[in-house]
Design an enzyme around this catalytic site. Structure first.
Site, short mmCIF file in Angstrom:
data_model
loop_
_atom_site.label_atom_id
_atom_site.label_comp_id
_atom_site.label_asym_id
_atom_site.label_seq_id
_atom_site.Cartn_x
_atom_site.Cartn_y
_atom_site.Cartn_z
N LYS A 14 0.83 -1.21 0.00
CA LYS A 14 0.00 0.00 0.00
C LYS A 14 0.86 1.26 0.00
O LYS A 14 0.63 2.18 -0.78
CB LYS A 14 -0.94 0.01 1.24
CG LYS A 14 -1.87 -1.19 1.30
CD LYS A 14 -2.82 -1.12 2.48
CE LYS A 14 -2.16 -1.13 3.84
NZ LYS A 14 -1.45 -2.39 4.17
N ARG A 89 -9.62 0.61 8.97
CA ARG A 89 -9.14 -0.71 9.36
C ARG A 89 -10.15 -1.46 10.21
O ARG A 89 -9.87 -2.59 10.63
CB ARG A 89 -7.88 -0.53 10.18
CG ARG A 89 -6.62 -1.04 9.50
CD ARG A 89 -5.53 -0.75 10.50
NE ARG A 89 -4.32 -1.43 10.28
CZ ARG A 89 -3.31 -0.95 9.56
NH1 ARG A 89 -3.41 0.18 8.93
NH2 ARG A 89 -2.19 -1.62 9.49
N ARG A 128 11.96 -5.96 4.88
CA ARG A 128 11.87 -4.52 5.18
C ARG A 128 12.42 -4.22 6.56
O ARG A 128 13.06 -3.20 6.79
CB ARG A 128 10.41 -4.05 5.08
CG ARG A 128 10.27 -2.54 5.17
CD ARG A 128 8.82 -2.09 5.04
NE ARG A 128 8.04 -2.46 6.21
CZ ARG A 128 6.72 -2.27 6.33
NH1 ARG A 128 6.05 -1.71 5.33
NH2 ARG A 128 6.10 -2.63 7.41
N ARG A 134 11.35 0.11 11.81
CA ARG A 134 10.02 0.03 12.40
C ARG A 134 9.98 -1.05 13.47
O ARG A 134 10.33 -2.20 13.21
CB ARG A 134 8.97 -0.25 11.31
CG ARG A 134 8.47 1.01 10.65
CD ARG A 134 7.45 0.73 9.58
NE ARG A 134 6.28 -0.01 10.05
CZ ARG A 134 5.18 -0.18 9.32
NH1 ARG A 134 5.10 0.36 8.10
NH2 ARG A 134 4.17 -0.87 9.79
N ARG A 146 -0.07 -9.13 13.37
CA ARG A 146 -0.68 -8.10 12.51
C ARG A 146 -1.54 -8.73 11.42
O ARG A 146 -2.59 -8.21 11.05
CB ARG A 146 0.41 -7.21 11.89
CG ARG A 146 0.92 -6.15 12.86
CD ARG A 146 2.26 -5.60 12.46
NE ARG A 146 2.23 -4.87 11.20
CZ ARG A 146 3.31 -4.58 10.49
NH1 ARG A 146 4.50 -4.97 10.90
NH2 ARG A 146 3.21 -3.92 9.37
#
Ligand code: AP5
Ligand code: MG
Length: 192
Positions: A14, A89, A128, A134, A146
């Protein structure tokens, strides 16, 4: 206004595609994940509260993110439209967004749903995590959490907009440019 929701599980691309879409179509990019990370960096009370949820892979309470989106909508009265990334969400967030847009005599034009299988998602996020810094990327267990939260709390948002015939499913596997072309095809079909 032309308002798009870019929908899909964590790691579906996204953020990557949003960057290209806002450049091409002149939309305002609203990512609740980015907005929350900015608050955290500034150590605001909101940011510090949100961090506890983010680090566990849980959703931040609806009131917090709906408030952020409401302010962002008010800050951009002249835009051609918004690209929502990582929001809504939950069904409660979707209903709140629909109401906020209705107050502005607008609505969601299109929901683009990026479909990617779970193993590919985890692979991308582990990769990532090596450079992103993060906190929610660092641990595979949090990533699995998640994905689970996504299935339980976020997937019903697709059903909500499906009933309104606004959802188009896009194959989210392939090169970044191929996926961008698929998204652009559906946007242009809708703009015409
Ligand atoms: P958020 O920041 O929204 O994260 P997310 O939805 O978990 O999604 P990601 O940012 O992890 O993935 P993405 O789909 O943007 O993929 P990306 O382009 O980076 O939310 C984080 C947290 O904040 C939540 O867990 C929650 O706690 C809180 N939060 C945020 N919004 C909230 C809300 N509305 N309500 C409540 N809480 C909220 O791509 C992933 C990786 O894949 C990258 O490394 C990228 O380079 C790579 N990649 C991209 N495209 C491809 C491709 N085609 N092929 C191979 N690799 C690719
Ligand atoms: Mg993102």
């Amino acid at each position: 206004m032309f308002n798009i929701i870019l929908f899909g599980p964590p790691g579906s691309g996204k953020g990557t595609q949003s960057q290209k879409l806002v450049d091409k179509y002149g939309l305002v990019h609203l990512s609740t994940g980015d907005l929350l990370r900015k608050e955290r960096k500034l150590k605001t009370p909101l940011g510090l509260e949100a961090q506890q949820f983010i680090d566990k892979g849980q959703l931040v309470p609806d009131e917090v993110v709906i408030g952020m989106i409401s302010s962002a909508l008010d800050e951009n009265p002249e835009t051609r439209g918004f690209l929502f990334d990582g929001f809504p969400r939950t069904v409660a967030q979707a209903e709140a967004l629909d109401r906020l847009l209705a107050l502005k005599k607008s609505e969601i034009s299109l929901v683009l749903f990026l479909e990617v299988d779970e193993e590919e998602l985890i692979k991308r996020l582990v990769h990532r995590g090596k450079t992103s810094g993060r906190t929610d990327d660092a641990d595979e267990n949090i990533q699995r959490k998640r994905q689970e939260v996504y299935k339980n709390e976020t997937l019903p948002v697709a059903t909500h907009y499906g009933k309104l015939k606004k959802v188009v499913t896009i194959d989210g596997i392939g090169t970044i440019d191929d996926i961008f072309a698929r998204l652009a095809f559906h946007i242009e079909k809708k703009i015409k």
